[in-house]
Design an enzyme around this catalytic site. Structure first.
Site, PDB file in Angstrom:
ATOM      1  CB  SER A 112      -0.953  -0.050   1.189  1.00  0.00           C
ATOM      2  OG  SER A 112      -1.867   0.985   1.126  1.00  0.00           O
ATOM      3  CG  HIS A 113       0.069   3.677   3.231  1.00  0.00           C
ATOM      4  ND1 HIS A 113      -0.826   2.626   3.296  1.00  0.00           N
ATOM      5  CD2 HIS A 113       0.514   3.881   4.473  1.00  0.00           C
ATOM      6  CE1 HIS A 113      -0.915   2.230   4.557  1.00  0.00           C
ATOM      7  NE2 HIS A 113      -0.117   2.968   5.284  1.00  0.00           N
ATOM      8  CG  ASP A 276      -2.449   4.060  -1.578  1.00  0.00           C
ATOM      9  OD1 ASP A 276      -3.167   3.997  -2.586  1.00  0.00           O
ATOM     10  OD2 ASP A 276      -2.404   3.167  -0.705  1.00  0.00           O
ATOM     11  CG  ASP A 278      -2.591  -0.380  -2.674  1.00  0.00           C
ATOM     12  OD1 ASP A 278      -2.490   0.762  -2.175  1.00  0.00           O
ATOM     13  OD2 ASP A 278      -3.311  -1.256  -2.190  1.00  0.00           O
ATOM     14  CG  ASP A 280      -5.959   0.943  -1.391  1.00  0.00           C
ATOM     15  OD1 ASP A 280      -5.044   1.773  -1.213  1.00  0.00           O
ATOM     16  OD2 ASP A 280      -6.033  -0.134  -0.758  1.00  0.00           O
ATOM     17  NE  ARG A 281      -4.071   4.090   3.025  1.00  0.00           N
ATOM     18  CZ  ARG A 281      -3.582   4.236   4.239  1.00  0.00           C
ATOM     19  NH1 ARG A 281      -2.969   5.352   4.579  1.00  0.00           N
ATOM     20  NH2 ARG A 281      -3.697   3.271   5.132  1.00  0.00           N
ATOM     21  CE  LYS A 375      -7.663   1.953   1.781  1.00  0.00           C
ATOM     22  NZ  LYS A 375      -7.548   0.635   2.422  1.00  0.00           N
TER      23      LYS A 375
HETATM   24  C1  G6P Z   1      -5.130  -0.357   5.330  1.00  0.00           C
HETATM   25  C2  G6P Z   1      -6.507  -0.903   5.215  1.00  0.00           C
HETATM   26  C3  G6P Z   1      -7.500   0.133   5.664  1.00  0.00           C
HETATM   27  C4  G6P Z   1      -7.176   0.611   7.044  1.00  0.00           C
HETATM   28  C5  G6P Z   1      -5.769   1.118   7.091  1.00  0.00           C
HETATM   29  C6  G6P Z   1      -5.340   1.611   8.461  1.00  0.00           C
HETATM   30  O1  G6P Z   1      -4.949   0.676   4.430  1.00  0.00           O
HETATM   31  O2  G6P Z   1      -6.789  -1.289   3.902  1.00  0.00           O
HETATM   32  O3  G6P Z   1      -8.779  -0.391   5.581  1.00  0.00           O
HETATM   33  O4  G6P Z   1      -8.032   1.636   7.439  1.00  0.00           O
HETATM   34  O5  G6P Z   1      -4.923   0.110   6.636  1.00  0.00           O
HETATM   35  O6  G6P Z   1      -4.747   0.645   9.175  1.00  0.00           O
HETATM   36  P1  G6P Z   1      -3.943   0.887  10.508  1.00  0.00           P
HETATM   37  O7  G6P Z   1      -4.163  -0.405  11.225  1.00  0.00           O
HETATM   38  O8  G6P Z   1      -2.512   1.161  10.162  1.00  0.00           O
HETATM   39  O9  G6P Z   1      -4.566   2.080  11.210  1.00  0.00           O
HETATM   40 ZN    ZN Z   2      -3.307   1.356  -0.369  1.00  0.00          ZN
END
Ligand code: G6P
Ligand code: ZN
Length: 542
Positions: A112-113, A276, A278, A280-281, A375
């Site tokens: 992800s990010h 981000d 991947d 999704d954000r 997302k």
């Molecule tokens: C990922 C998930 C999200 C979640 C986020 C925060 O991005 O896909 O659904 O809100 O993590 O996770 P954390 O546990 O780091 O607060």
């Molecule tokens: Zn992501």
């Protein structure tokens, strides 16, 4: 051609909020990725002859693991794999492919990010046939398999050319290399008023999209510049790089500060956005105004009927517990359901599948709808563009009018990153132990109305998820939430979420940190953040 390779279990392959995430050198240990992929297959049933989607965000080690996953899918009996060209598939695009082609599931390679590179992060997660992240039942089963694995199956098919679109046979399985963008772009065209957005660009609407050298570059180029006619140069940092250019591909006010500064400057375009690693954000910034993710989901829900895909209205809205209550007020006005889930997109899956919610959002910059089961960063950007084009008002006007109608939820998150795990756990344990004694007591002149550890009762399948974050609610509706991140890869990250509702229009343009100052101080009084963490300020404030 199928080989059974003996292996030994690793003890640390427990999937977190969003799959297994570790540093690249951890994944590079002998058979580490193979063990996890085999454990995924071992935890599933009934995929013989079926199709598996494979793709990732293009980060370092993506291509290597894609080759392993293809060779192992063949050995384990899948009939076909669909792989994004170059190993690229954004997370929402992968979810769409799984759904559109009714495949068995998919493997998404992403952290992800989190940063990428030889010493940075990598991740593997499994998405089920509904296109969404595997529910806990499956991730728990995968973890159990990782503890006892003794061998994995792989086919010797050599390196598959993943850069050329087309179909080949390999190891008794069909390998289809697909255009990663096309199906996704078509889906977006079906949801949004592309004519209105195109006309807006034509008449001079200016935007900036920052892909942060991550996966959304090719998607944004195609959709914003080619299909919607935004001027060339609207997309910045659009070439995906294995190390994201050395930056964190995290669209927040710290890592996308350059975008924020531009949007607050004299030459700001009308609208700024970023996504981000991947895809999704999302980060949404209007000219002269940052829109918090919690506000964004509320505003998107309130205006969604302006987009063709949502013109029939919404069935319900879902938000994660730490996300502000702004969306609740919209749901109330629309007379539709509002659902409060634990952090993690996977918890929305049942509500979406059951048709109870249409739009979902999280404070962690995630917004999406029932169009996929993840997302979706670009989706949020396009829905904003649709709303801006139809209403013909500035982002700032839309935001301030929303606050006038519904009141404003001042909201901020304070993160304490890389805290020693023992110290973070001690803070949480001590806080948990005193929850029962807090109601009725007063902190900084504010009375605590209730205090609990959030437990979620899934209304669809009846499952219960406990210990999902500690909530301190004050009389009058303000609140502070504490939880430990489930996505970090070193130490513990303490997240403190602070929220205060302000109905008075005359008090809607305060500085957020000032508006929340008493609550921020109260959070420290209650949890002893400074003494437990040894930090005198958060590492990141969003
Ligand atoms: C990922 C998930 C999200 C979640 C986020 C925060 O991005 O896909 O659904 O809100 O993590 O996770 P954390 O546990 O780091 O607060
Ligand atoms: Zn992501």
């Amino acid at each position: 051609m199928i080989r059974t390779v003996l292996t030994k279990p690793y003890t640390d392959q427990k999937p977190g909020t969003s799959g297994l995430r570790k540093k690249v050198p951890v994944f590079q240990q002998e058979h580490y990725a193979e063990n996890f992929i085999q454990s995924i297959f071992d935890a599933l049933e009934g995929f013989e002859g079926k199709t598996l989607v494979i793709g990732g965000d293009g980060r370092f080690y993506n291509r290597e693991v894609i080759q392993k996953a293809i060779a192992m899918a063949a050995a384990n009996g899948f009939g076909k794999v669909m792989v994004g060209q170059g190993g690229i598939l954004s997370t929402p695009a992968a979810s769409n492919i799984i759904r559109k082609y009714k495949t068995f599931g998919g493997i998404i390679l992403s952290a992800s990010h989190n940063p990428g590179g030889p010493h940075e992060d990598f991740g593997i997660k499994y998405n089920a046939g509904n296109g969404g992240p595997a529910p806990e039942k499956i991730t728990d089963a995968i973890f159990e398999k990782t503890k006892t694995i003794s061998s994995f199956k792989i086919t010797d098919i050599g390196q598959i050319d993943i850069d050329t679109i087309g179909t080949v046979q390999a190891g008794g399985m069909t390998v289809e290399i697909i255009d990663p963008v096309k199906d996704y772009a078509e889906l977006m065209e079906s949801l949004f008023d592309f004519d209105a957005i195109r006309a807006n660009f034509k008449y001079g609407f200016r935007m900036r999209f920052d892909a942060m050298h991550a996966v959304t570059g090719p998607y944004a180029k195609e959709i914003l510049e080619r299909r919607l006619g935004a001027p060339n140069g609207t997309c910045r940092n659009f070439k995906p790089l294995p190390d994201f250019g050395g930056h964190h591909p995290d669209p927040n006010l710290v890592h996308a500060k350059h975008l924020y500064d531009e949007m607050m400057g004299p030459d700001a375009p009308d609208f700024g956005a970023a996504s981000d690693g991947d895809g999704d954000r999302n980060l949404i910034i209007g000219k002269g105004i940052f829109v918090t993710p919690s506000d964004s989901v509320a505003m998107l829900a309130a205006n969604a009927h302006l987009a063709p895909g949502y013109k029939e209205g919404l069935k319900g809205i879902a938000r994660s517990m730490p996300t502000s209550g702004a969306a609740d007020r919209v749901a109330e006005k629309l007379g539709i359901g509002i659902y409060e889930t634990p952090t993690g997109w996977k918890f929305f899956g049942n509500l979406l599948d059951a048709g109870m919610a249409t739009i979902c959002g999280e404070e962690s910059a995630g917004t999406g709808s029932n169009h996929v089961r993840e997302k979706d960063g670009l989706w949020a950007v396009l829905l904003w563009l649709n709303i801006l084009a139809v209403r013909g008002e500035s982002c700032k006007d839309i935001v301030t009018k929303h606050w006038e109608t519904y009141g404003r939820n001042y909201y901020s998150r304070h993160d304490y990153e890389e805290v020693e795990t023992d110290r973070a756990n001690k803070l949480v344990d001590e806080l948990r132990a005193k929850l029962g004694a807090l109601p009725g007591t007063s902190v900084r002149g504010m009375t605590i109305a209730s205090a609990d550890d959030f437990a979620y009762h899934d209304p669809v399948d009846g499952s219960v998820s406990k210990n999902q974050g500690i909530r301190i609610l004050f009389e009058g509706g303000s609140r502070v939430v504490f939880r430990l991140s489930g996505t970090g890869t070193s130490g513990a990250t303490l997240r403190v979420y602070i929220e205060r509702y302000e109905p008075d229009k005359a008090r809607h343009d305060l500085d957020t940190q000032e508006a929340l100052a008493d609550l921020i101080a109260a959070a420290d009084d209650i949890a002893g953040i400074k003494s437990h963490t040894g930090r005198n300020k958060p590492s990141v404030i969003t």
